[in-house]
Design a protein around this motif. Structure first.
Motif, mmCIF file in Angstrom:
data_model
loop_
_atom_site.group_PDB
_atom_site.id
_atom_site.type_symbol
_atom_site.label_atom_id
_atom_site.label_comp_id
_atom_site.label_asym_id
_atom_site.label_seq_id
_atom_site.Cartn_x
_atom_site.Cartn_y
_atom_site.Cartn_z
ATOM 1 N N THR A 126 -11.287 39.948 31.918
ATOM 2 C CA THR A 126 -12.453 40.101 32.791
ATOM 3 C C THR A 126 -13.709 40.583 32.091
ATOM 4 N N GLY A 127 -13.543 41.130 30.886
ATOM 5 C CA GLY A 127 -14.689 41.710 30.196
ATOM 6 C C GLY A 127 -15.049 43.101 30.692
ATOM 7 N N ARG A 128 -14.238 43.678 31.572
ATOM 8 C CA ARG A 128 -14.515 44.995 32.158
ATOM 9 C C ARG A 128 -13.691 46.076 31.474
ATOM 10 N N ILE A 129 -14.352 47.200 31.166
ATOM 11 C CA ILE A 129 -13.679 48.304 30.487
ATOM 12 C C ILE A 129 -13.154 49.349 31.455
ATOM 13 N N ASP A 130 -13.550 49.290 32.739
ATOM 14 C CA ASP A 130 -13.227 50.366 33.669
ATOM 15 C C ASP A 130 -11.726 50.484 33.956
#
Length: 207
Positions: A177-181
């Motif tokens: 997703t490209g999300r780090i959270d």
């Protein structure tokens, strides 16, 4: 590779592996050619095959081992010094920073995700990486238990395995997703869980 090398030979082999690793990062594993590696490292064909008689497959396995080592090296000295809650926070921040810098690409994913001749040896590289990583986390947990900053009721091995599983899940979601959270949440909740003392009401047998 089992045969012994001189210090000069070790340096030459390491130079070839490092150059091949850069090629993999820049081009992707499927596009890497031995000719490009030789040009980048100023190595002749005879030299390359002297150190990697199995050709490209053997070289790519060496690159996978190099990248696996780098995963742990990038977390130092924090990973090797999980001796206080401040140290755990510093390690958490370093892991997040490392994977933010890496983004949604992973050299190891390409190198170890291949099928065919590389599969059994690639699995061994991955298993070795995860075991070393898990062991390092467990050492930190046991240290915190020895100083009384973490409850002795925590099973260090299982807690380290769960924490590592959370990291890997977060990294997988980052790649997707490209999300780090997700990775941030996995680390924060796992470390917070280690901080909290257990009570008889949480499923832990009373002492």
């Amino acid at each position: 590779m089992t045969r012994s090398l001189t210090s000069k030979g070790e340096a030459t082999r390491a130079r070839i592996v490092a150059g091949a690793a850069t090629e993999v990062r820049e081009r992707g594993v499927d596009e890497v050619r031995l000719e490009d590696v030789m040009a980048r490292t100023a190595t002749s064909k005879s030299q390359l095959f002297h150190y990697f008689p199995g050709g490209k497959e053997e070289l790519l396995l060496a690159v996978a081992e190099h990248e696996a080592d780098q995963v742990l090296a990038d977390q130092q000295p924090m990973l090797g010094d999980l001796t206080s809650w401040a140290s755990w926070q510093a390690w958490r921040d370093r892991v997040i920073s490392r994977y933010q810098e890496q983004g949604d690409t992973c050299p190891l994913n390409g190198l170890l995700g291949q099928t065919g001749r590389r599969a059994p040896a690639a699995r061994a590289v991955l298993v070795g990486l995860m075991q070393r990583w898990e062991d390092a986390i467990a050492v930190g947990i046991r240290h915190m238990q020895s100083t009384g900053e973490m409850t002795a009721e925590v099973d260090a091995g299982r807690a380290a395995a769960a924490l590592l599983a959370g990291i890997q899940g977060g990294v997988l979601l980052l790649l997707s997703t490209g999300r780090i959270d997700h990775l941030e949440a996995a680390l924060d909740l796992a470390i917070d869980g280690l901080r909290r003392p257990r009570t008889p009401g949480d499923g832990t047998p009373p002492t």
